[in-house]
Design a protein around this motif. Structure first.
Motif, PDB file in Angstrom:
ATOM      1  N   GLY A 135      40.947  27.513  34.447  1.00  0.00           N
ATOM      2  CA  GLY A 135      39.658  27.795  33.833  1.00  0.00           C
ATOM      3  C   GLY A 135      39.205  29.223  34.091  1.00  0.00           C
ATOM      4  N   LEU A 136      39.397  29.694  35.321  1.00  0.00           N
ATOM      5  CA  LEU A 136      39.009  31.068  35.647  1.00  0.00           C
ATOM      6  C   LEU A 136      39.883  32.085  34.920  1.00  0.00           C
ATOM      7  CD1 LEU A 136      38.225  30.738  39.449  1.00  0.00           C
ATOM      8  CD2 LEU A 136      36.621  31.296  37.625  1.00  0.00           C
ATOM      9  N   ILE A 137      41.156  31.814  34.797  1.00  0.00           N
ATOM     10  CA  ILE A 137      42.052  32.720  34.074  1.00  0.00           C
ATOM     11  C   ILE A 137      41.621  32.817  32.618  1.00  0.00           C
ATOM     12  CG2 ILE A 137      44.415  32.986  33.207  1.00  0.00           C
ATOM     13  CD1 ILE A 137      45.357  31.852  35.923  1.00  0.00           C
ATOM     14  N   ALA A 138      41.307  31.680  32.015  1.00  0.00           N
ATOM     15  CA  ALA A 138      40.849  31.697  30.625  1.00  0.00           C
ATOM     16  C   ALA A 138      39.570  32.521  30.494  1.00  0.00           C
ATOM     17  CB  ALA A 138      40.621  30.274  30.130  1.00  0.00           C
ATOM     18  N   HIS A 139      38.657  32.377  31.453  1.00  0.00           N
ATOM     19  CA  HIS A 139      37.402  33.140  31.416  1.00  0.00           C
ATOM     20  C   HIS A 139      37.669  34.635  31.585  1.00  0.00           C
ATOM     21  CE1 HIS A 139      33.216  34.156  31.905  1.00  0.00           C
ATOM     22  NE2 HIS A 139      33.535  34.782  33.040  1.00  0.00           N
ATOM     23  N   VAL A 140      38.554  34.997  32.517  1.00  0.00           N
ATOM     24  CA  VAL A 140      38.868  36.408  32.753  1.00  0.00           C
ATOM     25  C   VAL A 140      39.482  37.022  31.509  1.00  0.00           C
ATOM     26  CG1 VAL A 140      40.382  37.957  34.055  1.00  0.00           C
ATOM     27  CG2 VAL A 140      39.070  36.204  35.252  1.00  0.00           C
ATOM     28  N   ILE A 141      40.426  36.333  30.896  1.00  0.00           N
ATOM     29  CA  ILE A 141      41.073  36.862  29.691  1.00  0.00           C
ATOM     30  C   ILE A 141      40.055  37.029  28.575  1.00  0.00           C
ATOM     31  CG2 ILE A 141      42.740  36.324  27.874  1.00  0.00           C
ATOM     32  CD1 ILE A 141      44.489  35.068  30.087  1.00  0.00           C
ATOM     33  N   ALA A 142      39.192  36.036  28.395  1.00  0.00           N
ATOM     34  CA  ALA A 142      38.167  36.135  27.348  1.00  0.00           C
ATOM     35  C   ALA A 142      37.207  37.281  27.636  1.00  0.00           C
ATOM     36  CB  ALA A 142      37.400  34.818  27.241  1.00  0.00           C
ATOM     37  N   SER A 143      36.821  37.448  28.909  1.00  0.00           N
ATOM     38  CA  SER A 143      35.905  38.532  29.261  1.00  0.00           C
ATOM     39  C   SER A 143      36.541  39.895  29.040  1.00  0.00           C
ATOM     40  CB  SER A 143      35.473  38.416  30.718  1.00  0.00           C
ATOM     41  OG  SER A 143      34.749  37.242  30.931  1.00  0.00           O
ATOM     42  N   LEU A 144      37.799  40.031  29.450  1.00  0.00           N
ATOM     43  CA  LEU A 144      38.478  41.312  29.280  1.00  0.00           C
ATOM     44  C   LEU A 144      38.721  41.612  27.801  1.00  0.00           C
ATOM     45  CD1 LEU A 144      41.025  41.183  32.232  1.00  0.00           C
ATOM     46  CD2 LEU A 144      38.913  42.510  32.090  1.00  0.00           C
ATOM     47  N   ALA A 145      39.053  40.588  27.020  1.00  0.00           N
ATOM     48  CA  ALA A 145      39.307  40.787  25.593  1.00  0.00           C
ATOM     49  C   ALA A 145      38.030  41.189  24.853  1.00  0.00           C
ATOM     50  CB  ALA A 145      39.894  39.525  24.979  1.00  0.00           C
ATOM     51  N   ALA A 171      34.616  35.062  38.815  1.00  0.00           N
ATOM     52  CA  ALA A 171      35.875  35.484  38.198  1.00  0.00           C
ATOM     53  C   ALA A 171      36.404  36.735  38.893  1.00  0.00           C
ATOM     54  CB  ALA A 171      35.672  35.741  36.711  1.00  0.00           C
ATOM     55  N   PHE A 172      35.511  37.640  39.282  1.00  0.00           N
ATOM     56  CA  PHE A 172      35.928  38.844  39.990  1.00  0.00           C
ATOM     57  C   PHE A 172      36.565  38.478  41.329  1.00  0.00           C
ATOM     58  CE2 PHE A 172      35.176  42.400  42.874  1.00  0.00           C
ATOM     59  CZ  PHE A 172      35.785  43.423  42.158  1.00  0.00           C
ATOM     60  N   ASP A 173      35.940  37.563  42.059  1.00  0.00           N
ATOM     61  CA  ASP A 173      36.502  37.117  43.342  1.00  0.00           C
ATOM     62  C   ASP A 173      37.868  36.475  43.153  1.00  0.00           C
ATOM     63  OD1 ASP A 173      34.254  38.032  44.619  1.00  0.00           O
ATOM     64  OD2 ASP A 173      33.294  36.045  44.742  1.00  0.00           O
ATOM     65  N   PHE A 174      38.015  35.694  42.074  1.00  0.00           N
ATOM     66  CA  PHE A 174      39.306  35.077  41.776  1.00  0.00           C
ATOM     67  C   PHE A 174      40.362  36.152  41.537  1.00  0.00           C
ATOM     68  CE2 PHE A 174      42.258  33.824  38.376  1.00  0.00           C
ATOM     69  CZ  PHE A 174      42.972  32.864  39.064  1.00  0.00           C
ATOM     70  N   CYS A 175      40.030  37.157  40.726  1.00  0.00           N
ATOM     71  CA  CYS A 175      40.978  38.239  40.447  1.00  0.00           C
ATOM     72  C   CYS A 175      41.330  38.995  41.726  1.00  0.00           C
ATOM     73  CB  CYS A 175      40.409  39.203  39.414  1.00  0.00           C
ATOM     74  SG  CYS A 175      40.315  38.513  37.763  1.00  0.00           S
ATOM     75  N   HIS A 176      40.337  39.219  42.567  1.00  0.00           N
ATOM     76  CA  HIS A 176      40.583  39.904  43.835  1.00  0.00           C
ATOM     77  C   HIS A 176      41.535  39.091  44.707  1.00  0.00           C
ATOM     78  CE1 HIS A 176      39.745  41.188  47.978  1.00  0.00           C
ATOM     79  NE2 HIS A 176      39.652  42.373  47.425  1.00  0.00           N
ATOM     80  N   ARG A 177      41.289  37.795  44.804  1.00  0.00           N
ATOM     81  CA  ARG A 177      42.161  36.917  45.600  1.00  0.00           C
ATOM     82  C   ARG A 177      43.569  36.897  45.031  1.00  0.00           C
ATOM     83  NH1 ARG A 177      43.080  31.331  44.928  1.00  0.00           N
ATOM     84  NH2 ARG A 177      41.341  31.248  43.478  1.00  0.00           N
ATOM     85  N   LEU A 178      43.676  36.815  43.730  1.00  0.00           N
ATOM     86  CA  LEU A 178      44.983  36.767  43.077  1.00  0.00           C
ATOM     87  C   LEU A 178      45.734  38.071  43.276  1.00  0.00           C
ATOM     88  CD1 LEU A 178      46.841  35.098  41.234  1.00  0.00           C
ATOM     89  CD2 LEU A 178      45.754  36.218  39.294  1.00  0.00           C
ATOM     90  N   CYS A 179      45.083  39.183  43.036  1.00  0.00           N
ATOM     91  CA  CYS A 179      45.743  40.485  43.165  1.00  0.00           C
ATOM     92  C   CYS A 179      46.102  40.797  44.607  1.00  0.00           C
ATOM     93  CB  CYS A 179      44.871  41.591  42.590  1.00  0.00           C
ATOM     94  SG  CYS A 179      44.695  41.478  40.803  1.00  0.00           S
ATOM     95  N   SER A 180      45.234  40.444  45.548  1.00  0.00           N
ATOM     96  CA  SER A 180      45.530  40.692  46.961  1.00  0.00           C
ATOM     97  C   SER A 180      46.707  39.853  47.423  1.00  0.00           C
ATOM     98  CB  SER A 180      44.310  40.384  47.825  1.00  0.00           C
ATOM     99  OG  SER A 180      43.267  41.264  47.518  1.00  0.00           O
ATOM    100  N   GLY A 181      46.775  38.621  46.950  1.00  0.00           N
ATOM    101  CA  GLY A 181      47.879  37.752  47.353  1.00  0.00           C
ATOM    102  C   GLY A 181      49.211  38.179  46.767  1.00  0.00           C
ATOM    103  N   LEU A 182      49.197  38.742  45.572  1.00  0.00           N
ATOM    104  CA  LEU A 182      50.441  39.120  44.908  1.00  0.00           C
ATOM    105  C   LEU A 182      50.928  40.507  45.284  1.00  0.00           C
ATOM    106  CD1 LEU A 182      49.784  37.762  41.305  1.00  0.00           C
ATOM    107  CD2 LEU A 182      51.216  36.753  43.078  1.00  0.00           C
ATOM    108  N   THR A 183      50.014  41.438  45.472  1.00  0.00           N
ATOM    109  CA  THR A 183      50.431  42.830  45.619  1.00  0.00           C
ATOM    110  C   THR A 183      50.030  43.471  46.926  1.00  0.00           C
ATOM    111  OG1 THR A 183      48.436  43.547  44.485  1.00  0.00           O
ATOM    112  CG2 THR A 183      50.392  43.214  43.136  1.00  0.00           C
ATOM    113  N   GLY A 184      49.272  42.807  47.762  1.00  0.00           N
ATOM    114  CA  GLY A 184      48.855  43.385  49.028  1.00  0.00           C
ATOM    115  C   GLY A 184      47.503  44.066  48.909  1.00  0.00           C
TER     116      GLY A 184
END
Length: 122
Positions: A73-83, A92-105
């Protein structure tokens, strides 16, 4: 290996074997008895640990399933917001931060780029 093999005179089978064959049979019997008891205890502990680990894995899989639905649900919201060019709301920002920090450091280009998306001003 258990008690109950007594003669009519009241001697146990182990005592009769000791009298007939010597003290060595007592040592062998005690060693075998110990191995059997420890083996049964080991089997009980293995079954207990297996059950605990299976329950833990099942609980983790359930948690992953719940998080996956929330994250979709958050991914769908982020994509819609960015589009649409909107700024991301704080969840959604916190989700992106958590996702990016976990994947890339912590110190990554993705994290720095994400800072421009920013949550809406308070």
């Amino acid at each position: 290996f258990t008690d109950g093999c007594d003669s009519l005179q009241g001697l146990s089978i182990q005592e009769k074997l000791r009298q007939k064959h010597g003290d060595l049979i007592t040592i062998v019997y005690a060693t075998l008895y110990l191995l059997v008891v420890m083996g049964i205890f080991n089997l009980i502990m293995a079954i207990f640990l297996d059950t605990v680990l299976v329950e833990r894995v099942a609980r983790e899989l359930k948690d992953i399933g719940v998080r996956t639905e929330e994250d979709e649900g958050l991914i769908a919201h982020v994509i819609a917001s960015l589009a649409s060019g909107e700024r991301l709301h704080s969840e959604a920002f916190d989700f992106c931060h958590r996702l990016c920090s976990g994947l890339t450091g912590e110190n990554s280009k993705m994290k720095n780029a994400m800072a421009t998306w920013g949550p809406p001003p308070a």
